[in-house]
Each structure stands twice: as structure tokens, then as C-alpha cells.
Design a protein around this motif. Structure first.
Motif, PDB file in Angstrom:
ATOM      1  N   ASN A 105      15.853 111.668  97.840  1.00 55.91           N
ATOM      2  CA  ASN A 105      15.510 111.384  96.451  1.00 55.91           C
ATOM      3  C   ASN A 105      16.351 110.242  95.915  1.00 55.91           C
ATOM      4  N   THR A 106      15.796 109.566  94.908  1.00 52.52           N
ATOM      5  CA  THR A 106      16.528 108.446  94.306  1.00 52.52           C
ATOM      6  C   THR A 106      17.690 108.930  93.466  1.00 52.52           C
ATOM      7  N   GLY A 147      13.115  96.218  96.319  1.00 50.80           N
ATOM      8  CA  GLY A 147      13.898  95.693  95.211  1.00 50.80           C
ATOM      9  C   GLY A 147      15.322  95.372  95.616  1.00 50.80           C
ATOM     10  N   ALA A 148      15.927  96.260  96.424  1.00 49.30           N
ATOM     11  CA  ALA A 148      17.298  96.004  96.887  1.00 49.30           C
ATOM     12  C   ALA A 148      17.348  94.769  97.772  1.00 49.30           C
ATOM     13  N   VAL A 149      16.363  94.631  98.654  1.00 44.32           N
ATOM     14  CA  VAL A 149      16.321  93.460  99.531  1.00 44.32           C
ATOM     15  C   VAL A 149      16.117  92.187  98.710  1.00 44.32           C
ATOM     16  N   GLN A 150      15.217  92.248  97.716  1.00 42.61           N
ATOM     17  CA  GLN A 150      14.968  91.081  96.874  1.00 42.61           C
ATOM     18  C   GLN A 150      16.239  90.664  96.139  1.00 42.61           C
ATOM     19  N   GLN A 151      17.032  91.636  95.689  1.00 45.27           N
ATOM     20  CA  GLN A 151      18.263  91.280  94.981  1.00 45.27           C
ATOM     21  C   GLN A 151      19.259  90.613  95.922  1.00 45.27           C
ATOM     22  N   VAL A 152      19.336  91.078  97.158  1.00 46.73           N
ATOM     23  CA  VAL A 152      20.225  90.437  98.126  1.00 46.73           C
ATOM     24  C   VAL A 152      19.778  89.002  98.372  1.00 46.73           C
ATOM     25  N   ASP A 183      20.128 112.944 100.262  1.00 46.95           N
ATOM     26  CA  ASP A 183      19.822 111.769  99.444  1.00 46.95           C
ATOM     27  C   ASP A 183      20.821 110.672  99.790  1.00 46.95           C
ATOM     28  N   LEU A 184      20.354 109.685 100.557  1.00 45.63           N
ATOM     29  CA  LEU A 184      21.263 108.685 101.116  1.00 45.63           C
ATOM     30  C   LEU A 184      20.790 107.272 100.817  1.00 45.63           C
ATOM     31  N   LYS A 185      21.752 106.431 100.469  1.00 44.57           N
ATOM     32  CA  LYS A 185      21.526 104.985 100.303  1.00 44.57           C
ATOM     33  C   LYS A 185      22.662 104.302 101.068  1.00 44.57           C
ATOM     34  N   LEU A 186      22.335 103.694 102.208  1.00 40.26           N
ATOM     35  CA  LEU A 186      23.339 103.176 103.118  1.00 40.26           C
ATOM     36  C   LEU A 186      23.068 101.727 103.471  1.00 40.26           C
ATOM     37  N   GLN A 241      24.813  99.085  93.369  1.00 43.18           N
ATOM     38  CA  GLN A 241      23.521  99.754  93.198  1.00 43.18           C
ATOM     39  C   GLN A 241      23.536 101.178  93.742  1.00 43.18           C
ATOM     40  N   GLY A 242      24.705 101.653  94.152  1.00 39.96           N
ATOM     41  CA  GLY A 242      24.806 103.024  94.633  1.00 39.96           C
ATOM     42  C   GLY A 242      24.707 103.181  96.128  1.00 39.96           C
ATOM     43  N   PHE A 243      24.677 102.074  96.883  1.00 41.93           N
ATOM     44  CA  PHE A 243      24.635 102.163  98.334  1.00 41.93           C
ATOM     45  C   PHE A 243      26.055 102.343  98.878  1.00 41.93           C
ATOM     46  N   SER A 244      26.169 103.030  99.999  1.00 38.37           N
ATOM     47  CA  SER A 244      27.452 103.238 100.671  1.00 38.37           C
ATOM     48  C   SER A 244      27.453 102.476 101.987  1.00 38.37           C
ATOM     49  N   GLU A 245      28.552 101.770 102.257  1.00 30.00           N
ATOM     50  CA  GLU A 245      28.646 101.017 103.506  1.00 30.00           C
ATOM     51  C   GLU A 245      29.056 101.930 104.650  1.00 30.00           C
TER      52      GLU A 245
END
Length: 812
Positions: free
Chosen positions: A617-618, A637-642, A586-589, A524-528
Motif C-alpha cells: 500500500n502507498t 511519478g518517482a521516475v519522472q522526478q528523478v 508496504d515497501l518503497k525501496l 519521497q519516503g523511499f529507503s535505500e
């Protein structure tokens, strides 16, 4: 730890390349992390040779230039244009050949090229001292007085040798190798050649002191088993000679003065820390090694006033006044100064635990404490003292004024260890000849005191292990030492390696599940990210409001890393801050990690968590679409998918109660909280200096794993169509959609498949404190097509329950 190869070769002569020595040390357990080449003069005078000026003529087109021919050892002399006024035929000179890189005393380095100067070819350069970094003078070329042949490298003439410095990652158990002699001892076993201690045969001390000697009392022999000292007079404190300064600089130490430099030199040569006191500052001509008084004040060499504890060991004078923290740091008033003429040299052995505790308490990490707290060699005390005395006689004009004082009431004995030779083969996995084992033990200073035979006829040896081998106390330790020197690379691998037991694998395997969720989020574009589990206590508490649940570190290296993290949020916000400050906004972690808390009963709790961060930003702005700010719904939404991936498809929710979130939801699975999500509070963002809003979710990974069911239930896809019906419900503003969904689920369990809100409206026309939900309901029967009558019955029942339980008004 830095080790100079040139220094090392003074203790164990060898002509092996530094790289080969580094490989040997690494294979034996002293990991060489890097080798740095050092040169006493930049460039090492490479490309510079000795030559003889054969002829000198005036340049035809320049008054101040000369045409010379110079013999540099080649078959043909070279023509060189020279501008020095003192050049003359017959001189011995330094010549820089083509391709040589010169590093002048002032200015930028430059390369010698074949060129034409005023029409005349020049095949090199006759050098002045400042042009090659050997001095400041530019009055003329260097004229040498030497019989060395032409072509001899200039570095050989000036005695400039390069040095290689090993950076060794010393492990805590290898205190025996924390010096040049310690590494030389290691090479003695690896190279099978002798190493040599510095010669101290020239040390002479008078039978009696000319004046009053310094006496020593040990109040706590367990904390200080051995204390030796020596009184020196006529000491002239000054700068150290060049050779001593060069030795210290090679391992990264800055020279201070000849007295301090000698103590540092001996420490790094022999591994024995020394301390120099100004003897005139020792009240009562007496040294007392004792425990400090509780809350006693003491000013150390760095000018810091420290409050001592009763367990601190100090070196005190006859009045009990502390002079130094034993084995750690000296005091401000008793140290050597420029006016010092009488020095009392201390060489001691302190109990490692005592020094370690004092160093940790006062957050002092010194070269001395580094060695004392790991364990030094009590048998090196006197030799190091004599070595330092001889050096101070050489570099400071000192004279030995009194006999050596050596308080050693209970000498430390070698450790006796039984070694069974069949056990060596069993643990190593390969037979090693007893003669080779005997050689290795001898090279490691482990003496065989008895040779026995057990009832089965197997050989057993009783070994005497010297005190400097602080980590060798058991048979397994001895075998590890044998294997280190024998070489791990010499142990052959079997064709089929196997284990004698089968490990039990968990089902389900948490690691496999973690990897599955990680792939889901990364997709989904998140980085660990992976952050430090040690953090700053000020993120969670203040002086006015301490947090008793924090797990404090007793041995922290930095005040900013002094507790185990009770939450992953601050360390994640540090990552956000680092990136935002570098214009990566713009971060997704996400991160998997542990948190730590201290419970009221004094026990500790560890908890695995998964956290998710969303900020900025998304997506980047393009000509096709405008950029949009990250929102709570994207995080949800990300949490729901997990949760859905773990089998929790429709968790219940309630308002969040989290100390670091400003609003949000708590999601529940099987009536237990499993996730908290919302906006990070402004106070926490300010505390971490984060300049933009951050959405944050915290999932209880341990709780999810306990509830996780690995069984998959497959069922046939429905053959009959689903039906959608919509309702517009006006309810109080405090009623959440989750409450409406739970009401619907309880009212209709057979046909209701899905409930969704597709619009929320608040306005004056609804009335004060009211809002409207537009909700869709999907109905389906797996056995037949739904009739209008069945659908109406379900919807009427839902309307009735909404009115009764939520006070809803249906907008027709």
C-alpha cells in the motif's frame, strides 16, 4: 581463527592480561575481533573456598539438618546449616560464600544468600560435587585431603583455570601466523622475549625398519617439493585424554579419537597440517604423490564420490589408487578407524596454487587446505612429524616402527631481499634507529647476511627471509614488517599533512549527483538498500536454457552465490521477500548498484544502474483515508522526478521490452532508452517466492550521466498569461498518449508549453477497438497576450495533425 591464550602461554610465557595481548596483536596487523572467556567448569568456582568444619551439632528443629561452624579464613568462623549426612567436625570442605553463583550438574544455576533455615542463620553452603558441577554424586558433601590454608579458592585446589580465546581476523597474506606458534613468534617481536618450540628431543627412530617401511615417490616435485612420513605400530585408537580434548574444545574443535586429535592439535599448534593413514590399507607399502587421472572417481571421507581432474594432486598407493586429495581431504578407505593398529603419518609441503585449485574445484574448505593454499613452512615438516609421534606415544601407546621417510629433492631456500636503510625512513615517514631495525628483523627471523654501503655512503643490508614469511619478497614488504612491529601508533603525524600532487576532480561529480538523487527519493519516503553483487544463477537460467551472458565465479563458497548479478532485480526481490515474510508489506525501496555481463567476444561489461521498487500500500490505513495499493503511476511519478532532477523533463516513451517485466514503458532521453518500468512478471515473482505484486523501475545510470548537463539556464518568468484548451480525441486503442504528445510537439513548437491527459475512456458507444483521450493544452506567448485568433489557429493546426497522423476523431 581461534587462539587459546592458555595454549599460547605454553609457547611464550607471559603474565600480561589477555586484553593487553589482544591490543598488541591488533596493532601489529593480527586484528583481534573478540576475546571469549572460557571456563572448564561453569562459573569457574568463583566465590567457593576451602574451609574446615570446627563443630557439628544437631539442628534443634530438624532431624536431618546439622548446625556447623566453619573456618573459611575469616576472623570469625561462619555458622552454616548443612543437610549432608556425612558432615563432621575436622573435615576439610568446599564452602560457597554469600553471593556465589552455583552451577549444578543438573538443574538451574542459583545464588547463595544469607538466610535462616528452620530458625537458624546460615552464612553459606557446604557443597557436594554435583552442586558445583564437578560430578554426579549427591550422597554427601565433598571431603578433601589437603593442607592448603582455609580461604584458598576452590578453583586453585581443583586446578581449574580459565582461558581466554582470541578470535583473530587472519588476512590471506599472514599465513605465518595461522597457528599458536605463529602468533607466539609475533609476540616474541612485540614483547621482546623468547618463545619456544615444543621439545622433540625425546624422539627416537630405529635405524632400520623392523618390517617393510613405507616408501615414497614424488612424480611432481614442483607440486609437492617435500614429503615426509613415519610408520607407527601398536597404536590403540581410543578417546583422547582430558587435557587434549580441552585444548581442542577451547578453539572450537570437537574431539574425535586420539590419533585424529593429535593431528589436529599439531596443526593448530605449529601450523603444519598432518594426515594419518591406516598403514594396512596402503597397497604395496608405497606412497606415490601424483596427478590424478582425468574423470577418475574418488570417495572422500565425507562419503561423497568426486570426479577428479587431471590437475588435481593426489596421494596414491602403489597401484595408483587415490588415497587422499593432497593437502585438502582424505579418502574414505584409507583413514584411521577404531581397528587401526598401524599408522603412517604424513607431513608434507604442497605448492599453494595446486592445493588452492583443487579446493576450489571440489568446493572443499578444510583447516589443512586453509593453510596449504596460503603457504606453510617447509622447515616445519619434520618437527611437526616428531611432535605428533611423541604425542601418539603418550596418548595412544604407539611405537616408532621405522626411520623417518623424507623426500626433499630440491630444498626451498630463503628469499634474499635488499634493504636500504634510507628507504625505511622514506616509506615510514620517520627515522628508526638502525639498532632497533636490526632487533626487529632478528625477532622476525630475518637474518642480515651482508652489510654494504652504496656510493652515497648509505647503508644497505642483504636479508635472508625464511620460507614461512610467504608474503615478504620485496624491500617494501620488509619495511612493512618493520613498521608493524615498530608500531603504527609510534609514527608521529606532521602538523600539516600534504600530498605531492593534486587529484583531478570530475565535473560534474557523479557521486554528488548520486547523493542529490538519493536525497530526492528518500524525501519521497523511499529507503535505500544495498545488496550483494553475487547472486544465484538459477534466477536467470535453467539446465535446459543456460545464459551465456552470466559471469560465473570460479571460486564460489556457495552454490547459491555463484555468479555476478546481470540485474539488480533478484537481489532486490530477496529484500522484498525478507520483509514481506516478516509482515512488512508496504515497501518503497531504491538502490544504486552495478550489473555484470559477459559479451560474446569473451570480454565483460559493467553497468551502473538505479533501481526502484514499489509494493504493498502507498500509506497505512487511518480514520481519515483508506489505504490504496501502489500503482504504476506512482512508480512513473518517482521516475519522472528523478529524470527531471537530471534535466530530462519530458522523456519520450514506448512499450517496454524487458525480460522480467510484464508490461510497462521504456522512457527515452535524446532518443536513447534511459529507464524501463512496469510490473515484475509473475514468473520472476514465483522464482523468488515473493507473494505480492511488485512495481519495478530500472534506470541506466551510466547513460544518464553521459547525457547529463550541469549548466543551468535561467530565464525570466513570463509576464503574459497562459491559456488552456481541451480536446477529446477518439483514436484506435493501439495509439498511446505519448504518440499524441509527440504529434502536438511537432505541430506547435512556439506557443505550446504543456500537454496533459486528464481522462481516458473506453466504451461500446465509441466503437470496437476505440478509446477516448481527454487532453489539455497550455499555450503561452512570452512577448504578448494571446488573441482568440492566434489560439484558434494553433488548435486547428493541432486538430488537423491529430486527424492526419493518428486517425483521430474530435468529439465536439
Amino acid at each position: 581463527m581461534k587462539i587459546s591464550y592458555d595454549w599460547l602461554r605454553s609457547l611464550i610465557p607471559t603474565d600480561k592480561p589477555a586484553a593487553e595481548i589482544g591490543a598488541l596483536l591488533t596493532d601489529s596487523g593480527l586484528e583481534v575481533e573478540g576475546i571469549e572467556e572460557l571456563e572448564s567448569v561453569p562459573g569457574g568456582l568463583r566465590g567457593l573456598v576451602l574451609g574446615t568444619v570446627l563443630t557439628r551439632e544437631k539442628h534443634p528443629d530438624a532431624d536431618k539438618l546439622s548446625l556447623t561452624t566453619v573456618d573459611v579464613g575469616d576472623a570469625t568462623p561462619r555458622q552454616i546449616v548443612c543437610g549432608a549426612p556425612n558432615v563432621a567436625a575436622g573435615q576439610r570442605v568446599v564452602v560457597a560464600l554469600e553471593g556465589a553463583m552455583l552451577y549444578p550438574t543438573a538443574g538451574e544455576p542459583f545464588k547463595i544468600k544469607k538466610s535462616k533455615i528452620r530458625g537458624a542463620a546460615s552464612e553459606g553452603m557446604i557443597c557436594a560435587e554435583d552442586e558445583i558441577g564437578l560430578g554426579q554424586s549427591h550422597a554427601g558433601i565433598m571431603v578433601l585431603d589437603t593442607d592448603l590454608p582455609n580461604g584458598t579458592p576452590a578453583a586453585d585446589y581443583f586446578g581449574l583455570g580459565s582461558d581466554s580465546v582470541f578470535e583473530i581476523g587472519l588476512t590471506p597474506n599472514r599465513a605465518d601466523a595461522a597457528s599458536h606458534y605463529g602468533v607466539a613468534r609475533e609476540l616474541r617481536a612485540l614483547l621482546r622475549q623468547p618463545c619456544q618450540l615444543p621439545d622433540v628431543s625425546g624422539f627416537k627412530a630405529p635405524a632400520e625398519a623392523a618390517a617393510q617401511n613405507i616408501s615414497v615417490t614424488l612424480d611432481d616435485p614442483a607440486a609437492c617439493p617435500r614429503y615426509a612420513g613415519l610408520l607407527l605400530e601398536n597404536v590403540q585408537v581410543a578417546s583422547s585424554p582430558e587435557w587434549l580434548q580441552r585444548r581442542l574444545r577451547s578453539i572450537g574443535l570437537a574431539p574425535i579419537n586420539n590419533v585424529v586429535d593429535v593431528t589436529n592439535f599439531v596443526l593448530h599448534e605449529l601450523g603444519q597440517p598432518l594426515h594419518a593413514f591406516d598403514a594396512d590399507q596402503l597397497a604395496g607399502h608405497h606412497i606415490r604423490v601424483k596427478r590424478a587421472e582425468a574423470a577418475e572417481k574418488f570417495t572422500t571421507l565425507d562419503g561423497v564420490v568426486r570426479t577428479l581432474k587431471a590437475e588435481d594432486l593426489v596421494i596414491a598407493d602403489a597401484n595408483g589408487q587415490p588415497l587422499a586429495l593432497a593437502g585438502v581431504f582424505g579418502g574414505q578407505t584409507s583413514g584411521v578407524s577404531d581397528t587401526t593398529t598401524r599408522v603412517f603419518l604424513e607431513s608434507a609441503y604442497f605448492a599453494p596454487a595446486v592445493v588452492r585449485k583443487t579446493a576450489q574445484t571440489h568446493q572443499l574448505k578444510t583447516d589443512a587446505s586453509f593453510r596449504f593454499e596460503r603457504g606453510t613452512d617447509p622447515n616445519m615438516v619434520l618437527l611437526a612429524l616428531k611432535r605428533a609421534a611423541l604425542l601418539l606415544q603418550e596418548v595412544a601407546g604407539a611405537t616408532v616402527a621405522a626411520p623417518v621417510v623424507d623426500e626433499y629433492p630440491a630444498p626451498i631456500k630463503p628469499t634474499l631481499v635488499r634493504l636500504r636503510l634510507p628507504r625505511v625512513e622514506k616509506l615510514v615517514g620517520q627515522f628508526i634507529a638502525p639498532a632497533r631495525i636490526r632487533q626487529i628483523l632478528t625477532d622476525l627471523d630475518m637474518l642480515i647476511t651482508q652489510e654494504l654501503t652504496d656510493e652515497a655512503g648509505h647503508e644497505e643490508w642483504i636479508l635472508s627471509v625464511p620460507p614461512h614469511k610467504v608474503d615478504v619478497t620485496r624491500e617494501a614488504d620488509v619495511i612493512e614488517e618493520i613498521l608493524r612491529i615498530y608500531g603504527y601508533n609510534h609514527v608521529a603525524l606532521r602538523p600539516h599533512n600534504s600530498a605531492s600532487f593534486l587529484a583531478k576532480f570530475p565535473n560534474p561529480d557523479p557521486e554528488i549527483i548520486r547523493q542529490h538523487v538519493a536525497r530526492l527519493l528518500s524525501g519521497q519516503g523511499f529507503s535505500e538498500i544495498i545488496t550483494n553483487s553475487i547472486t544465484n544463477s538459477r534466477y536467470f537460467e535453467t539446465e535446459d536454457a543456460p545464459d551465456a551472458g552470466l559471469v560465473h565465479l570460479l571460486n564460489f563458497n556457495s552454490a547459491e552465490l555463484n555468479v555476478l548479478r546481470p540485474s539488480l532485480l533478484p537481489s532486490g526481490l530477496e529484500v522484498v521477500r525478507h520483509n514481506v515474510n516478516r509482515r512488512q508489506r508496504d515497501l518503497k525501496l531504491y538502490e544504486f548498484g552495478k550489473t555484470y555481463r559477459q559479451l560474446p567476444d569473451g570480454s565483460h561489461q559493467e553497468q551502473n544502474q538505479l533501481v526502484i521498487y514499489l509494493t504493498g500500500n502507498t500509506a497505512a490505513e487511518t480514520w481519515q483515508q483508506k489505504s490504496a495499493k501502489s500503482s504504476f503511476h506512482q512508480l512513473a511519478g518517482a521516475v519522472q522526478q528523478v529524470l527531471a532532477a537530471l534535466g530530462f523533463s519530458e522523456p519520450a516513451s514506448k512499450p517496454v521490452e524487458h525480460p522480467y517485466l510484464a508490461g510497462g514503458l521504456t522512457l527515452l532521453a535524446q532518443n536513447q532508452p534511459v529507464a524501463q518500468l512496469g510490473a515484475v512478471s509473475p514468473a520472476m515473482l514465483k522464482r523468488l517466492d515473493v507473494s505480492q505484486p511488485v512495481w519495478f523501475a530500472e534506470l541506466d545510470w551510466d547513460g544518464l550521466m553521459r547525457k547529463y548537463k550541469s549548466r543551468l539556464v535561467a530565464q525570466e518568468l513570463p509576464k503574459f498569461p497562459e491559456v488552456r484548451r481541451d480536446l477529446s480525441l477518439v483514436v484506435d486503442r493501439t495509439v498511446s498518449f505519448d504518440q499524441l504528445r509527440q504529434i502536438a510537439r511537432r505541430a506547435e513548437k512556439k506557443l505550446l508549453r504543456h500537454v496533459n491527459v486528464f481522462d481516458v475512456y473506453e466504451g461500446d458507444n465509441l466503437g470496437e477497438g476505440k478509446k477516448s483521450y481527454s487532453v489539455s493544452f497550455l499555450l503561452q506567448d512570452a512577448t504578448q497576450t494571446l488573441t482568440d485568433q492566434a489560439i484558434d489557429q494553433v488548435m486547428n493546426r493541432l486538430i488537423q495533425q491529430f486527424e492526419q497522423q493518428a486517425g483521430a476523431v474530435i468529439r465536439r
